[in-house]
Design a protein around this motif. Structure first.
Motif, short mmCIF file in Angstrom:
data_model
loop_
_atom_site.label_atom_id
_atom_site.label_comp_id
_atom_site.label_asym_id
_atom_site.label_seq_id
_atom_site.Cartn_x
_atom_site.Cartn_y
_atom_site.Cartn_z
N TYR A 293 -50.04 117.88 29.86
CA TYR A 293 -50.69 119.19 29.90
C TYR A 293 -49.77 120.24 30.52
O TYR A 293 -49.69 121.37 30.04
CB TYR A 293 -52.00 119.13 30.67
N LEU A 294 -49.08 119.87 31.59
CA LEU A 294 -48.18 120.83 32.23
C LEU A 294 -47.02 121.21 31.33
O LEU A 294 -46.60 122.38 31.29
CB LEU A 294 -47.67 120.26 33.55
N TYR A 295 -46.49 120.25 30.59
CA TYR A 295 -45.43 120.58 29.63
C TYR A 295 -45.95 121.53 28.55
O TYR A 295 -45.25 122.45 28.13
CB TYR A 295 -44.87 119.32 28.97
N TYR A 296 -47.17 121.30 28.10
CA TYR A 296 -47.76 122.19 27.10
C TYR A 296 -47.97 123.59 27.67
O TYR A 296 -47.75 124.58 26.98
CB TYR A 296 -49.08 121.61 26.60
N ALA A 297 -48.39 123.65 28.93
CA ALA A 297 -48.59 124.96 29.57
C ALA A 297 -47.27 125.69 29.77
O ALA A 297 -47.23 126.92 29.80
CB ALA A 297 -49.30 124.79 30.91
N LEU A 298 -46.18 124.96 29.90
CA LEU A 298 -44.85 125.56 30.04
C LEU A 298 -44.19 125.83 28.69
O LEU A 298 -42.98 126.06 28.63
CB LEU A 298 -43.96 124.65 30.88
N LEU A 299 -44.99 125.80 27.63
CA LEU A 299 -44.55 126.12 26.27
C LEU A 299 -43.50 125.16 25.73
O LEU A 299 -42.53 125.56 25.09
CB LEU A 299 -44.06 127.56 26.18
N ALA A 300 -43.69 123.89 26.01
CA ALA A 300 -42.83 122.84 25.46
C ALA A 300 -43.73 121.82 24.74
O ALA A 300 -43.94 120.72 25.23
CB ALA A 300 -42.02 122.17 26.54
N PRO A 301 -44.28 122.20 23.58
CA PRO A 301 -45.25 121.31 22.93
C PRO A 301 -44.63 120.00 22.42
O PRO A 301 -45.32 118.99 22.37
CB PRO A 301 -45.79 122.15 21.77
N MET B 16 -49.17 131.98 37.25
CA MET B 16 -49.80 130.72 36.90
C MET B 16 -51.29 130.80 37.18
O MET B 16 -51.71 131.36 38.18
CB MET B 16 -49.21 129.61 37.76
N GLU B 17 -52.04 130.21 36.31
CA GLU B 17 -53.48 130.19 36.50
C GLU B 17 -53.87 129.09 37.48
O GLU B 17 -53.10 128.18 37.77
CB GLU B 17 -54.17 129.97 35.17
N ILE B 18 -55.09 129.18 37.95
CA ILE B 18 -55.58 128.22 38.95
C ILE B 18 -55.67 126.81 38.36
O ILE B 18 -55.46 125.83 39.08
CB ILE B 18 -56.94 128.69 39.52
N ILE B 19 -55.93 126.70 37.05
CA ILE B 19 -56.04 125.38 36.43
C ILE B 19 -54.70 124.64 36.48
O ILE B 19 -54.67 123.41 36.63
CB ILE B 19 -56.57 125.48 34.99
N HIS B 20 -53.60 125.36 36.42
CA HIS B 20 -52.29 124.72 36.50
C HIS B 20 -52.06 124.10 37.87
O HIS B 20 -51.53 123.00 37.98
CB HIS B 20 -51.18 125.72 36.18
N TYR B 21 -52.48 124.82 38.90
CA TYR B 21 -52.35 124.28 40.25
C TYR B 21 -53.24 123.05 40.45
O TYR B 21 -52.84 122.09 41.11
CB TYR B 21 -52.69 125.34 41.30
N ILE B 22 -54.42 123.09 39.87
CA ILE B 22 -55.33 121.94 39.97
C ILE B 22 -54.72 120.72 39.28
O ILE B 22 -54.76 119.61 39.80
CB ILE B 22 -56.71 122.30 39.39
N VAL B 23 -54.12 120.94 38.10
CA VAL B 23 -53.50 119.82 37.37
C VAL B 23 -52.28 119.29 38.12
O VAL B 23 -52.04 118.08 38.15
CB VAL B 23 -53.15 120.26 35.93
N ILE B 24 -51.52 120.16 38.75
CA ILE B 24 -50.37 119.71 39.55
C ILE B 24 -50.85 118.84 40.71
O ILE B 24 -50.28 117.77 40.98
CB ILE B 24 -49.55 120.91 40.06
N ILE B 25 -51.90 119.27 41.39
CA ILE B 25 -52.44 118.48 42.50
C ILE B 25 -53.00 117.15 42.00
O ILE B 25 -52.80 116.10 42.63
CB ILE B 25 -53.50 119.30 43.26
N MET B 26 -53.69 117.17 40.85
CA MET B 26 -54.21 115.92 40.28
C MET B 26 -53.08 114.98 39.90
O MET B 26 -53.20 113.76 40.08
CB MET B 26 -55.09 116.22 39.06
N THR B 27 -51.98 115.52 39.40
CA THR B 27 -50.83 114.69 39.06
C THR B 27 -50.24 114.03 40.30
O THR B 27 -49.96 112.82 40.30
CB THR B 27 -49.74 115.53 38.36
N LEU B 28 -50.07 114.82 41.34
CA LEU B 28 -49.52 114.27 42.59
C LEU B 28 -50.45 113.21 43.19
O LEU B 28 -49.99 112.14 43.62
CB LEU B 28 -49.28 115.39 43.59
N LEU B 29 -51.75 113.50 43.22
CA LEU B 29 -52.69 112.55 43.81
C LEU B 29 -52.78 111.26 43.01
O LEU B 29 -52.84 110.17 43.59
CB LEU B 29 -54.07 113.20 43.95
#
Length: 79
Positions: A41-49, A1-14
């Protein structure tokens, strides 16, 4: 996973936690809509457009708009 995915996960939680702690309903609606867009965005990153598109439309646009309309139509009591 790229760093942007972790940032988006943290932004989602916050943003989800912040929407739970808000006393103003409009701010809560905006934050929950932002959490929905982050999830899209996370669904798109997980290849579920298809799921990402549905989440972006429903969680990021339609539901926040309906909630905001409902809050505006009801009487607000400020403490």
């Amino acid at each position: 996973m790229e760093i942007i995915h972790y940032i988006v996960i943290i932004m989602t939680l916050l943003s989800s936690l912040a929407s739970l702690l808000q006393r103003d309903l409009i701010k809560c609606i905006i934050l929950s809509g932002f959490a929905g867009l982050c999830m899209a965005y996370l669904y798109y990153a997980l290849l579920a457009p298809d799921v990402a598109l549905t989440e972006a439309i429903l969680g990021g646009a339609i539901l926040p708009a309906l909630f905001a309309f409902t809050v505006r139509r009801t009487q607000r009591i400020d403490e």
